[in-house]
Design a protein around this motif. Structure first.
Motif, mmCIF file in Angstrom:
data_model
loop_
_atom_site.group_PDB
_atom_site.id
_atom_site.type_symbol
_atom_site.label_atom_id
_atom_site.label_comp_id
_atom_site.label_asym_id
_atom_site.label_seq_id
_atom_site.Cartn_x
_atom_site.Cartn_y
_atom_site.Cartn_z
ATOM 1 N N TRP A 1 34.705 33.127 30.004
ATOM 2 C CA TRP A 1 33.788 33.934 30.803
ATOM 3 C C TRP A 1 33.721 33.403 32.227
ATOM 4 C CZ3 TRP A 1 31.931 38.390 28.912
ATOM 5 C CH2 TRP A 1 31.905 38.549 27.526
ATOM 6 N N ARG B 1 19.632 39.821 25.715
ATOM 7 C CA ARG B 1 21.075 40.024 25.878
ATOM 8 C C ARG B 1 21.642 40.607 24.592
ATOM 9 N NH1 ARG B 1 25.513 35.859 28.421
ATOM 10 N NH2 ARG B 1 27.328 37.207 28.168
ATOM 11 N N HIS C 1 24.852 42.441 22.404
ATOM 12 C CA HIS C 1 26.291 42.607 22.229
ATOM 13 C C HIS C 1 26.554 43.948 21.565
ATOM 14 C CE1 HIS C 1 27.009 37.951 22.024
ATOM 15 N NE2 HIS C 1 26.523 38.357 23.183
ATOM 16 N N ALA D 1 21.039 46.417 35.968
ATOM 17 C CA ALA D 1 21.072 45.308 35.009
ATOM 18 C C ALA D 1 19.950 45.443 33.987
ATOM 19 C CB ALA D 1 20.973 43.974 35.741
ATOM 20 N N GLY E 1 21.847 39.616 36.486
ATOM 21 C CA GLY E 1 21.907 39.875 35.048
ATOM 22 C C GLY E 1 23.045 39.136 34.382
ATOM 23 N N GLN E 2 23.836 39.845 33.604
ATOM 24 C CA GLN E 2 24.978 39.246 32.916
ATOM 25 C C GLN E 2 26.221 39.208 33.787
ATOM 26 O OE1 GLN E 2 25.591 40.718 28.862
ATOM 27 N NE2 GLN E 2 23.488 41.459 28.825
ATOM 28 N N SER F 1 26.521 45.696 32.997
ATOM 29 C CA SER F 1 27.164 44.486 33.498
ATOM 30 C C SER F 1 28.591 44.863 33.865
ATOM 31 C CB SER F 1 27.151 43.389 32.434
ATOM 32 O OG SER F 1 27.946 43.767 31.319
ATOM 33 N N GLY G 1 22.441 39.146 21.041
ATOM 34 C CA GLY G 1 23.568 38.231 21.021
ATOM 35 C C GLY G 1 23.460 37.151 19.972
ATOM 36 N N ASN H 1 31.118 33.043 34.000
ATOM 37 C CA ASN H 1 29.981 32.138 34.217
ATOM 38 C C ASN H 1 30.139 30.815 33.477
ATOM 39 O OD1 ASN H 1 29.634 33.019 31.611
ATOM 40 N ND2 ASN H 1 27.647 33.979 31.944
#
Length: 580
Positions: free
Chosen positions: A123, A464, A466, A337, A280-281, A342, A509, A125
């Motif tokens: 990722w 968050r 998924h 967001a 945000g993400q 995202s 998540g 981040n």
């Protein structure tokens, strides 16, 4: 324009570090990837020409009127911005590089610096995704062309990778050659290292590298002495028509840089791109989006990337409005967001611009009803194929006019916007064929938006989520399906449907990670009470979740039917302001 006596690579990188070579504001940023740097050094070692360079000889009086930037030494893909140079008029013999920035930066990074490019499958981040790498040359590589037509093995390696030693690997840090004054000193380097004296090749390779950097006149350049910036701009455009093509926004950003006198346009815009990309993400915004937003919010008659839209008078107006424009863009991205979007799910950044214009000019305090209208319109516009793929500039101008005409008594004017879109052939009404197509959406960006639309009770703003496979993909291998008793002729059908919308749900998540490859019925029993399980299944249209893989197709078809019914209610009728 005069051709100058060629100089060595060592002299060229020295000119970079004493700031004699600088970059004009019209230059784009460094965009080369590791393999391009490695290929450049291979070409140098083989004596291949790497092309001539073009410099602008800038006199002090001219230099005072423009911004110039330094070359990057330590490149980071996350923040690839060149630092501004504060006193260009003080540099004697200043050369602004009009053509050759990518090659010179590659030489500088390879000899003096390092680079950080994202590793695959990690990722953005993740701090571990961008390790520092330096350029090395393998002194024991066989001197034969590899599958990429490279003769010398240059690699940008992490420190641990460069320490490998065996009969096929001995990595020499390329930048160390700068400190070797005489090539005869390389004999000691070779004899001091175990494993390098069995053949003459390591010494020959290092000697060749020394000549390339210290002795060969490789940097050949033309210099333009004319101080007329219009002539220089024309030369720059002509020269840079090939290679990595300049975008309109590169040139127009450069014009803004030259014409904003109260703030540094490049610094401000780059900082805003970095800021909103980390909301945000995380998103993948670029300067094109910010510049387009400036034209949209600044009420420029046209929002096309044309020179006439970036003349001094218009740039002055945008500069005066910059603080408010920046705040609006940030607020718009934060709103997106909060809807759960995202970089994975926002399939077109242009879809945010009508929302930004509404926020900018109507200055509303968004209530829940208004947020719902905006969210619903955004989702529908992203769902409709072709909405943001062509004719975008004219479409945005038409939407902007519709927002201005509307008094907005009921908040976001979705109805008026959709009428303007339909007049340009961009209706947000979905026929049954399109709805059937949406019901079969696969696991990609549109799946996020569809799930946000279908199950809008999910609190994506504070948690968050998924996109989870109800029946895990791990259970849909051919071997597993055969073991579960699925007939051979149905296996392909099972595997095709596992990634489609009717087998997808939004799941927190942490819950998704804990769920793993468990059958949904098993996971639901272990995670929820009976009442909670029934509620979850009802809200997400899961129905009676089967306990075995062999019942997947029946589950899939039943849920697809329920999803299609929802889609018809939400998308089939015209001029919808929001969900029922």
């Amino acid at each position: 324009m005069a051709f100058q006596t060629p100089i060595t690579i060592k002299q060229a990188v020295a000119n970079i570090h004493n700031s004699r070579y600088l970059l004009p504001a019209i230059q784009r940023e460094f965009v080369w990837r590791p393999h391009q740097i490695e290929r450049l050094f291979d070409s140098l070692m083989r004596g291949y020409p790497i092309g001539s360079f073009l410099f602008w000889e800038v006199e002090p009086d001219t230099a005072r009127n423009y911004n110039f930037y330094q070359f990057i030494t330590h490149y980071d893909q996350r923040t690839p911005h060149n630092p501004v140079f504060g006193a260009p008029a003080s540099v004697p013999g200043l050369k602004a590089v009009l053509d050759g920035q990518q090659r010179l930066t590659a030489l500088n990074v390879g000899l003096h610096g390092s680079g950080r490019w994202k590793l695959p499958r990690l990722w953005w981040n993740n701090p571990q995704a961008f390790p520092e790498r330096r350029l090395y040359l393998n002194l024991l590589a066989p001197r034969t062309e590899d599958e990429e037509d490279l003769l010398y093995e240059f690699r940008l390696l992490r420190e641990g990778e460069a320490e490998r030693r065996n009969d096929k690997e001995h990595w020499y840090r390329v930048g160390d050659i700068l400190n070797v004054e005489d090539s005869s000193d390389l004999i000691e380097t070779v004899f001091d290292e175990k494993g390098l004296t069995e053949t003459k090749e390591p010494l020959k390779t290092l000697t060749r590298l020394h000549h390339v950097v210290h002795s060969d006149g490789i940097i050949s350049a033309y210099e333009e002495p004319d101080q007329n910036p219009e002539r220089v701009l024309n030369i720059f455009v002509r020269t840079n028509s090939g290679g990595t093509t300049l975008s309109h926004s590169d040139m127009l950003l450069s014009m803004a840089v030259a014409q904003w006198d109260k703030v540094d346009a490049r610094k401000e815009i780059h900082a805003l791109v970095d800021e909103i990309s980390n909301v945000g993400q995380g998103f993948s915004f670029n300067q094109d989006f910010v510049l387009k937003a400036c034209l949209m919010l600044g009420d420029s008659s046209s929002i096309r990337f044309k020179v006439e839209n970036f003349r001094r008078s218009k740039m002055g107006t945008l500069q005066d409005q910059w603080d408010r424009i920046r705040s609006t863009i940030t607020a718009t991205v934060e709103l997106a967001a909060s809807f759960g979007y995202s970089r994975q799910s926002l399939t077109s950044a242009n879809a945010l611009l009508p929302i930004a214009y509404y926020l900018h000019h109507r200055q509303p305090s968004l209530g829940d009803a208004d947020r719902t209208k905006i969210r619903h319109w955004l989702i529908r516009s992203l769902m409709k194929r072709g909405t943001w793929s062509s004719g975008v500039d004219n479409l945005l101008v038409a939407i902007r006019k519709a927002i201005r005409r509307s008094s907005c008594p009921d908040g976001f004017p979705a109805r008026e916007i959709e009428e303007a879109m339909r007049a340009r052939g961009k209706s947000l009404t979905f026929d049954d064929e399109e709805l059937q197509d949406l019901a079969d959406t696969g696991y990609h960006g549109r799946a996020y938006s569809l799930l946000f639309l279908l199950y809008d009770f999910v609190d994506v703003a504070t948690n968050r989520f998924h996109v989870d496979h109800v029946f895990p993909r791990a259970l849909m291998t051919a071997a597993h399906l055969r073991k579960a008793g699925v007939p051979e002729e149905q296996i392909l059908e099972y595997r095709d449907r596992v990634n489609c919308l009717a087998n997808l749900q939004l799941l927190e998540g942490s819950k998704n990670m804990a769920k793993g490859a468990k059958l949904p019925a098993e996971w639901l029993r272990g995670h929820y009470s009976d009442e909670q399980r029934q509620r979850h299944c009802h809200l997400h249209d899961l129905g009676d979740v089967p306990t075995e893989v062999s019942s997947f197709l029946a589950f899939y078809e039943a849920r697809r039917t329920l999803i299609l019914e929802r889609l018809r209610r939400l998308l089939a009728s015209d001029h919808k302001d929001g969900p029922d």
